[in-house]
Design an enzyme around this catalytic site. Structure first.
Site, PDB file in Angstrom:
ATOM      1  N   PHE A 148       0.936  -1.126  -0.222  1.00 44.30           N
ATOM      2  CA  PHE A 148      -0.213  -0.226   0.136  1.00 44.30           C
ATOM      3  C   PHE A 148       1.013   1.411   0.158  1.00 44.30           C
ATOM      4  CE2 PHE A 148      -2.687   3.520   2.450  1.00 44.30           C
ATOM      5  CZ  PHE A 148      -3.224   3.077   2.174  1.00 44.30           C
ATOM      6  N   SER A 189       0.475  11.936   7.809  1.00 41.46           N
ATOM      7  CA  SER A 189      -0.613  12.364   8.204  1.00 41.46           C
ATOM      8  C   SER A 189      -1.187  13.088   7.337  1.00 41.46           C
ATOM      9  CB  SER A 189      -0.390  12.614   9.895  1.00 41.46           C
ATOM     10  OG  SER A 189       0.332  12.276  10.405  1.00 41.46           O
ATOM     11  N   GLY A 236      -7.596  -1.460   7.983  1.00 44.55           N
ATOM     12  CA  GLY A 236      -6.711  -1.190   8.413  1.00 44.55           C
ATOM     13  C   GLY A 236      -6.505  -1.417   9.814  1.00 44.55           C
ATOM     14  N   ARG A 237      -6.686  -0.479  10.185  1.00 42.72           N
ATOM     15  CA  ARG A 237      -6.454  -0.511  11.783  1.00 42.72           C
ATOM     16  C   ARG A 237      -6.824  -1.072  12.746  1.00 42.72           C
ATOM     17  NH1 ARG A 237      -7.711   5.686  10.434  1.00 42.72           N
ATOM     18  NH2 ARG A 237      -6.002   6.373   9.493  1.00 42.72           N
ATOM     19  N   ARG A 275      12.767 -17.423  37.478  1.00 38.37           N
ATOM     20  CA  ARG A 275      13.814 -16.125  38.169  1.00 38.37           C
ATOM     21  C   ARG A 275      13.744 -16.301  40.079  1.00 38.37           C
ATOM     22  NH1 ARG A 275      18.941 -15.013  37.167  1.00 38.37           N
ATOM     23  NH2 ARG A 275      19.284 -12.642  38.296  1.00 38.37           N
ATOM     24  N   GLU A 327      -0.717   3.378   9.733  1.00 32.45           N
ATOM     25  CA  GLU A 327      -2.489   3.635  10.113  1.00 32.45           C
ATOM     26  C   GLU A 327      -2.659   4.194  10.481  1.00 32.45           C
ATOM     27  OE1 GLU A 327      -4.151   0.193   8.599  1.00 32.45           O
ATOM     28  OE2 GLU A 327      -1.649  -0.880   7.617  1.00 32.45           O
TER      29      GLU A 327
HETATM   30  C1  LIG Z   1       7.319   0.426  10.140  1.00 29.15           C
HETATM   31  C2  LIG Z   1       6.763   1.811   9.433  1.00 29.15           C
HETATM   32  C3  LIG Z   1       5.302   0.634   8.203  1.00 29.15           C
HETATM   33  C4  LIG Z   1       4.687   1.898   7.967  1.00 29.15           C
HETATM   34  N1  LIG Z   1       3.889   1.005   6.708  1.00 29.15           N
HETATM   35  C5  LIG Z   1       3.112   2.221   5.310  1.00 29.15           C
HETATM   36  C6  LIG Z   1       2.547   1.135   3.830  1.00 29.15           C
HETATM   37  O1  LIG Z   1       2.936   0.250   3.937  1.00 29.15           O
HETATM   38  N2  LIG Z   1       2.338   2.574   3.479  1.00 29.15           N
HETATM   39  C7  LIG Z   1       2.531   3.719   3.645  1.00 29.15           C
HETATM   40  O2  LIG Z   1       1.580   4.851   3.300  1.00 29.15           O
HETATM   41  N3  LIG Z   1       2.620   4.006   4.532  1.00 29.15           N
HETATM   42  C8  LIG Z   1       3.855   3.106   5.797  1.00 29.15           C
HETATM   43  N4  LIG Z   1       4.137   3.946   6.685  1.00 29.15           N
HETATM   44  C9  LIG Z   1       3.957   5.412   7.250  1.00 29.15           C
HETATM   45  C10 LIG Z   1       2.574   5.534   7.942  1.00 29.15           C
HETATM   46  O3  LIG Z   1       1.809   5.133   8.134  1.00 29.15           O
HETATM   47  C11 LIG Z   1       3.384   7.272   8.338  1.00 29.15           C
HETATM   48  O4  LIG Z   1       4.512   6.745   9.111  1.00 29.15           O
HETATM   49  C12 LIG Z   1       1.986   7.986   9.386  1.00 29.15           C
HETATM   50  O5  LIG Z   1       1.292   8.015   8.925  1.00 29.15           O
HETATM   51  C13 LIG Z   1       2.945   9.090  10.123  1.00 29.15           C
HETATM   52  O6  LIG Z   1       3.569   9.979   9.064  1.00 29.15           O
HETATM   53  P1  LIG Z   1       4.992  10.350   9.360  1.00 29.15           P
HETATM   54  O7  LIG Z   1       5.223  10.141   9.988  1.00 29.15           O
HETATM   55  O8  LIG Z   1       5.014  11.488   8.088  1.00 29.15           O
HETATM   56  O9  LIG Z   1       4.413  11.369  10.573  1.00 29.15           O
HETATM   57  P2  LIG Z   1       4.172  12.724  10.946  1.00 29.15           P
HETATM   58  O10 LIG Z   1       2.435  12.786   9.295  1.00 29.15           O
HETATM   59  O11 LIG Z   1       5.045  14.053  10.013  1.00 29.15           O
HETATM   60  O12 LIG Z   1       3.608  13.589  12.120  1.00 29.15           O
HETATM   61  C14 LIG Z   1       4.486  13.754  13.070  1.00 29.15           C
HETATM   62  C15 LIG Z   1       3.617  14.422  14.175  1.00 29.15           C
HETATM   63  O13 LIG Z   1       2.623  15.151  14.552  1.00 29.15           O
HETATM   64  C16 LIG Z   1       1.899  14.714  14.536  1.00 29.15           C
HETATM   65  N5  LIG Z   1       0.898  15.168  13.990  1.00 29.15           N
HETATM   66  C17 LIG Z   1       0.585  15.240  12.719  1.00 29.15           C
HETATM   67  N6  LIG Z   1      -0.689  15.818  12.227  1.00 29.15           N
HETATM   68  C18 LIG Z   1      -1.669  16.455  13.516  1.00 29.15           C
HETATM   69  C19 LIG Z   1      -2.955  16.962  13.796  1.00 29.15           C
HETATM   70  N7  LIG Z   1      -3.268  17.377  12.289  1.00 29.15           N
HETATM   71  N8  LIG Z   1      -3.172  16.960  14.805  1.00 29.15           N
HETATM   72  C20 LIG Z   1      -1.818  16.288  15.776  1.00 29.15           C
HETATM   73  N9  LIG Z   1      -0.510  15.902  16.257  1.00 29.15           N
HETATM   74  C21 LIG Z   1      -0.256  15.904  14.330  1.00 29.15           C
HETATM   75  C22 LIG Z   1       1.985  13.106  14.438  1.00 29.15           C
HETATM   76  O14 LIG Z   1       0.618  12.524  15.355  1.00 29.15           O
HETATM   77  C23 LIG Z   1       2.757  12.964  14.753  1.00 29.15           C
HETATM   78  O15 LIG Z   1       3.466  12.807  15.975  1.00 29.15           O
HETATM   79  C24 LIG Z   1       4.380   2.880   7.882  1.00 29.15           C
HETATM   80  C25 LIG Z   1       4.984   3.560   8.385  1.00 29.15           C
HETATM   81  C26 LIG Z   1       6.610   2.654   9.336  1.00 29.15           C
HETATM   82  C27 LIG Z   1       7.286   3.163  10.293  1.00 29.15           C
END
Ligand SMILES: Cc1cc2nc3c(=O)[nH]c(=O)nc-3n(C[C@H](O)[C@H](O)[C@H](O)COP(=O)(O)OP(=O)(O)OC[C@H]3O[C@@H](n4cnc5c(N)ncnc54)[C@H](O)[C@@H]3O)c2cc1C
Length: 400
Positions: free
Chosen positions: A123, A132, A242-243, A268, A364
């Site tokens: 995906f 996000s 998915g969630r 232990r 997710e």
């Molecule tokens: C091991 C792993 C597997 C993954 N697999 C997939 C996959 O198969 N396909 C795919 O598409 N993606 C995948 N992802 C990506 C994952 O879905 C994203 O990392 C996740 O949605 C968060 O996005 P970001 O990392 O860019 O964080 P950001 O969006 O940059 O967020 C950073 C911080 O800001 C906060 N934040 C952002 N917006 C808001 C808001 N409106 N209000 C409050 N807080 C906010 C977040 O909660 C977080 O704490 C994967 C990630 C990991 C680590």
């Protein structure tokens, strides 16, 4: 309320448990250390029906309800969370949307191979600059006759480099914002598709997380999933399902950590007693078990809401995902504590579980995004309104 499982559900749970204990547990630490993707084991689970559990039989699936699906994922994650995420992505966010939005030719071509585990699915929504805020993706799809040309980079693609089909979201109409995103079924053999690197992760080390670059990647028109502009709706709907799967993964991981901790507490010894005789350790175990049960019930409730076709199923999935993912982190923390220095050693399973748990409240949809969904529902906005609102942007929580 009836919390009992049917004979069939118990059979699925027990079969998967037996397989995981016999075939996966002996290798799981080594696979984690070597970052070895458990392709053969996943294939075997596919043969048991675990890759197309929610897909109708006519397309090769097992046609089961979501409760059976979450029982399967829980049992897989109890031993290996990396395998659970590979199965969760294939079932929930690839096979399911293909069944729901695909035409018969697409179902025939992809579901018949996904469901028995012949191929895995991936995906591709997240990009380096858009997690996000999914509507901020920049990958472009430009149509030319009967072909689309895709250009852009997708990051953190679970099962990347191991999949036979990639569900890719790209902008066909950049000025239309969230309504300008379209979904495509991309095969790795298409020209212009390239896995550029793999992430070096804290946990889930035997799961693949790839960066994928599309350079003038040619996708035939018949590989568009749904209509132009429907992509974000398809993605968000898939993530609602998915969630529930990620929440089940969290429950399974926590259950595995509890079992390891209870067993360790019985053997232990310190100060002439087993550590399980100390009330401090008993209280940790009691809290772990109670929290796991609470999360499991939220997961089952979310699964039931989904099968009942409730308009609020997405909110229930968010509640289950929020609570279960944060619970799994608390439980894994206590599991390491109970194991003392052994919990900090790669010789123990709980060390791996502690690392694996951390991502559950991130992927997710982060915990913050789940809280936004729950609060919106609480304050009177329905999931339907959410989808419509998300599509009309600007909102920052598109992956909500
Ligand atoms: C091991 C792993 C597997 C993954 N697999 C997939 C996959 O198969 N396909 C795919 O598409 N993606 C995948 N992802 C990506 C994952 O879905 C994203 O990392 C996740 O949605 C968060 O996005 P970001 O990392 O860019 O964080 P950001 O969006 O940059 O967020 C950073 C911080 O800001 C906060 N934040 C952002 N917006 C808001 C808001 N409106 N209000 C409050 N807080 C906010 C977040 O909660 C977080 O704490 C994967 C990630 C990991 C680590």
């Amino acid at each position: 309320m009836d919390f009992s499982l049917t004979d069939d559900q118990r059979m699925i749970r027990d079969n998967v448990r037996r397989f995981m204990d016999a075939e996966v547990r002996p290798n799981v630490r080594r696979y984690d250390r070597e970052e070895k993707f458990p392709a053969a084991e996943i294939r075997r689970l596919g043969e048991l029906g675990c890759c197309g559990m929610l897909i109708p039989e006519e397309w090769g699936g097992a046609a089961l309800e979501t409760i059976s699906y979450v029982l399967m994922l829980e049992e897989v994650a109890r031993v290996d969370a990396s395998m659970a995420v590979a199965l969760s992505v294939t079932n929930s966010v690839v096979a399911w949307p293909i069944w729901r939005h695909g035409n018969d030719a697409q179902r025939q071509k992809y579901l018949q191979r996904l469901a028995p585990g012949e191929i895995l699915g991936a995906f591709c929504l997240t990009e380096p600059q858009a997690g996000s805020d999914a509507a901020a993706i920049e990958t472009r799809a430009v149509r030319s006759g009967k072909t689309y040309r895709l250009n852009g980079t997708k990051s953190w693609v679970t099962n990347g480099g191991e999949s036979g089909v990639y569900l890719v979201f790209a902008k066909t109409d950049p000025v239309a914002g969230a309504r300008g995103i379209t979904a495509f079924l991309v095969e790795p053999a298409f020209s212009g598709f390239r896995v550029s690197r793999y992430e070096d992760k804290m946990g889930l080390r035997s799961s693949r997380s790839a960066e994928i670059v599309f350079s003038d990647c040619e996708v035939p028109e018949e590989n568009r999933l749904g209509e132009e502009g429907q992509g974000l709706k398809i993605a968000l709907e898939a993530l609602d399902g998915g969630r529930v799967g990620i929440a089940a993964q969290a429950v399974g991981l926590a259950q595995g950590a509890l079992e390891a901790s209870a067993s360790y507490a019985k053997q232990r010894r310190a100060f002439g007693k087993t550590i399980g005789e100390f009330q401090a350790v008993q209280f940790m175990l009691a809290d772990m078990q109670t929290e796991i049960e609470a999360a499991r019930l939220l997961v089952w409730q979310a699964a039931q809401m989904r099968d009942a076709g409730s308009a609020r199923a997405g909110t229930f999935a968010s509640r289950a995902k929020l609570f279960a993912s944060e619970m799994a982190n608390r439980v894994a923390y206590k599991a390491v504590q109970i194991h003392g220095s052994m919990g900090y050693s790669r010789e123990s399973d709980v060390e791996r579980m502690y690392r694996d748990a951390r991502v559950l409240s991130i992927y997710e949809g982060t915990s913050e995004i789940q809280r936004l969904i729950i609060a919106r529902d609480l304050l009177g906005r329905t999931d339907k309104a959410r989808t419509e609102k998300t599509a009309s942007r600007p909102v920052t929580e598109a992956k909500a």
